[in-house]
Design a protein around this motif. Structure first.
Motif, mmCIF file in Angstrom:
data_model
loop_
_atom_site.group_PDB
_atom_site.id
_atom_site.type_symbol
_atom_site.label_atom_id
_atom_site.label_comp_id
_atom_site.label_asym_id
_atom_site.label_seq_id
_atom_site.Cartn_x
_atom_site.Cartn_y
_atom_site.Cartn_z
ATOM 1 N N ASP A 1 -23.951 -35.070 11.274
ATOM 2 C CA ASP A 1 -25.349 -35.506 11.304
ATOM 3 C C ASP A 1 -25.509 -36.533 12.421
ATOM 4 O O ASP A 1 -24.838 -37.565 12.420
ATOM 5 C CB ASP A 1 -25.714 -36.116 9.950
ATOM 6 C CG ASP A 1 -27.212 -36.361 9.811
ATOM 7 O OD1 ASP A 1 -27.937 -36.225 10.816
ATOM 8 O OD2 ASP A 1 -27.650 -36.683 8.689
ATOM 9 N N THR A 2 -26.385 -36.253 13.357
ATOM 10 C CA THR A 2 -26.567 -37.155 14.502
ATOM 11 C C THR A 2 -27.554 -38.276 14.207
ATOM 12 O O THR A 2 -27.836 -39.094 15.077
ATOM 13 C CB THR A 2 -27.054 -36.372 15.733
ATOM 14 O OG1 THR A 2 -28.295 -35.711 15.422
ATOM 15 C CG2 THR A 2 -26.031 -35.323 16.142
ATOM 16 N N VAL A 3 -28.096 -38.313 12.995
ATOM 17 C CA VAL A 3 -29.002 -39.386 12.590
ATOM 18 C C VAL A 3 -28.254 -40.361 11.686
ATOM 19 O O VAL A 3 -27.774 -39.991 10.615
ATOM 20 C CB VAL A 3 -30.239 -38.835 11.849
ATOM 21 C CG1 VAL A 3 -31.168 -39.984 11.455
ATOM 22 C CG2 VAL A 3 -30.983 -37.826 12.709
ATOM 23 N N LEU A 4 -28.143 -41.600 12.129
ATOM 24 C CA LEU A 4 -27.493 -42.645 11.341
ATOM 25 C C LEU A 4 -28.563 -43.367 10.526
ATOM 26 O O LEU A 4 -29.474 -43.977 11.088
ATOM 27 C CB LEU A 4 -26.764 -43.639 12.248
ATOM 28 C CG LEU A 4 -25.827 -43.045 13.305
ATOM 29 C CD1 LEU A 4 -25.129 -44.162 14.073
ATOM 30 C CD2 LEU A 4 -24.827 -42.098 12.684
ATOM 31 N N LYS A 5 -28.447 -43.294 9.205
ATOM 32 C CA LYS A 5 -29.460 -43.866 8.315
ATOM 33 C C LYS A 5 -28.900 -45.076 7.577
ATOM 34 O O LYS A 5 -27.747 -45.450 7.742
ATOM 35 C CB LYS A 5 -29.925 -42.800 7.315
ATOM 36 C CG LYS A 5 -30.502 -41.554 7.951
ATOM 37 C CD LYS A 5 -30.871 -40.537 6.895
ATOM 38 C CE LYS A 5 -31.409 -39.257 7.522
ATOM 39 N NZ LYS A 5 -31.729 -38.225 6.502
ATOM 40 N N GLY A 6 -29.738 -45.668 6.720
ATOM 41 C CA GLY A 6 -29.285 -46.755 5.873
ATOM 42 C C GLY A 6 -28.190 -46.280 4.948
ATOM 43 O O GLY A 6 -28.156 -45.112 4.541
ATOM 44 N N ALA A 7 -27.287 -47.184 4.587
ATOM 45 C CA ALA A 7 -26.114 -46.797 3.803
ATOM 46 C C ALA A 7 -26.440 -46.496 2.340
ATOM 47 O O ALA A 7 -25.649 -45.873 1.639
ATOM 48 C CB ALA A 7 -25.058 -47.902 3.868
ATOM 49 N N ILE B 1 -33.267 -46.196 11.330
ATOM 50 C CA ILE B 1 -32.312 -45.164 11.714
ATOM 51 C C ILE B 1 -31.944 -45.288 13.194
ATOM 52 O O ILE B 1 -32.591 -45.989 13.962
ATOM 53 C CB ILE B 1 -32.868 -43.748 11.438
ATOM 54 C CG1 ILE B 1 -34.105 -43.482 12.312
ATOM 55 C CG2 ILE B 1 -33.211 -43.580 9.970
ATOM 56 C CD1 ILE B 1 -34.618 -42.064 12.237
ATOM 57 N N GLU B 2 -30.880 -44.604 13.560
ATOM 58 C CA GLU B 2 -30.414 -44.571 14.946
ATOM 59 C C GLU B 2 -29.872 -43.181 15.233
ATOM 60 O O GLU B 2 -29.251 -42.554 14.367
ATOM 61 C CB GLU B 2 -29.318 -45.612 15.159
ATOM 62 C CG GLU B 2 -28.770 -45.675 16.579
ATOM 63 C CD GLU B 2 -27.669 -46.721 16.726
ATOM 64 O OE1 GLU B 2 -27.027 -46.743 17.798
ATOM 65 O OE2 GLU B 2 -27.441 -47.489 15.776
ATOM 66 N N ASN B 3 -30.131 -42.682 16.423
ATOM 67 C CA ASN B 3 -29.640 -41.368 16.819
ATOM 68 C C ASN B 3 -28.441 -41.511 17.748
ATOM 69 O O ASN B 3 -28.403 -42.408 18.592
ATOM 70 C CB ASN B 3 -30.746 -40.567 17.519
ATOM 71 C CG ASN B 3 -31.891 -40.223 16.587
ATOM 72 O OD1 ASN B 3 -31.746 -39.382 15.714
ATOM 73 N ND2 ASN B 3 -33.008 -40.898 16.754
ATOM 74 N N ILE B 4 -27.480 -40.617 17.578
ATOM 75 C CA ILE B 4 -26.314 -40.619 18.453
ATOM 76 C C ILE B 4 -26.256 -39.306 19.222
ATOM 77 O O ILE B 4 -26.775 -38.279 18.777
ATOM 78 C CB ILE B 4 -25.003 -40.806 17.659
ATOM 79 C CG1 ILE B 4 -24.865 -39.737 16.563
ATOM 80 C CG2 ILE B 4 -24.920 -42.190 17.071
ATOM 81 C CD1 ILE B 4 -23.506 -39.704 15.916
#
Length: 216
Positions: free
Chosen positions: A94-100, A126-129
């Motif tokens: 998943d290239t979307v980094l979300k809250g834990a 969120i942050e995209n990688i």
């Protein structure tokens, strides 16, 4: 305007541009994020390959007395044989980094990481990688998806060995310690999630320790 004045003006513009850029605060967290995710992706890919190459043996009863000598095994030779036989595994990331999405009551004894954990728990954005920036693994290939694995076609999902999801990474102010949640799914009823406590040593990120959260 004379040629000399044009060259002089161009030089001044370039000079002030460089000065303004040098005064901008440097934010290396993007590079750190990519390095940490690459490290964890390579770690779990290697672990999966080793598990496939060396499945646990069924217990033998009665249990025999342990031998006094060690049997030497060429691990690399067996792993390479596995790769030749089945090819590399396929990992969907998943290239979307979300809250834990962690429980507020979660606590750790390590004081060094206490504030970072609070930051991780409170993070909602969120942050995209970029999957192309993730360091390649000897044992697997990456299929990226964004947020929803249902976007993958049936042909792709049948080939996938496991799914990986990462939380947005929380750092300390010095950017030399971090915590990230990684979730691994081999199937709907087989997976786990863990917190990884990271530390930068000699300009490289290493795993200080891991805290298991869930196993399904």
């Amino acid at each position: 305007m004379q040629l000399f004045e044009i060259k002089h003006l161009a030089f001044l513009l370039l000079f002030f541009t460089l000065i303004s850029c040098s005064k901008m605060p440097k934010n290396d967290s993007f590079l750190d994020t990519t390095e940490i995710i690459s490290l964890l992706y390579n770690k779990i890919s290697e672990q999966e390959a080793k598990f496939s190459a060396f499945p646990p043996e069924p217990p033998v009863f009665p249990i025999k007395k342990k031998l006094d000598f060690d049997i030497k095994i060429d691990t690399n030779k067996i792993l390479n044989a596995l790769l030749r036989k089945r090819g590399k595994s396929i990992v969907a990331i998943d290239t979307v980094l979300k809250g834990a999405q962690l429980d507020n009551t979660l606590d750790i004894k390590d004081i060094e990481y206490a504030d970072i954990l609070k930051k991780l728990i409170s993070t909602e954005n969120i942050e995209n990688i970029d999957p192309l920036k993730i360091k390649a693994s000897k044992y697997s290939l990456i299929i990226p998806f964004t947020g929803d694995s249902t976007q993958l076609q049936n042909k792709e999902t049948k080939k996938i060995t496991f799914f990986l999801k990462f939380s947005k990474i929380a750092y300390n102010e010095e950017l030399d310690k971090a915590i990230v949640k990684m979730s691994v799914s081999f199937s709907k009823s087989n997976g786990f999630s863990s917190l990884f406590f990271m530390k930068k040593e000699n300009d490289k990120w290493v795993i200080k320790y891991e805290k298991n959260l869930t196993i399904i």
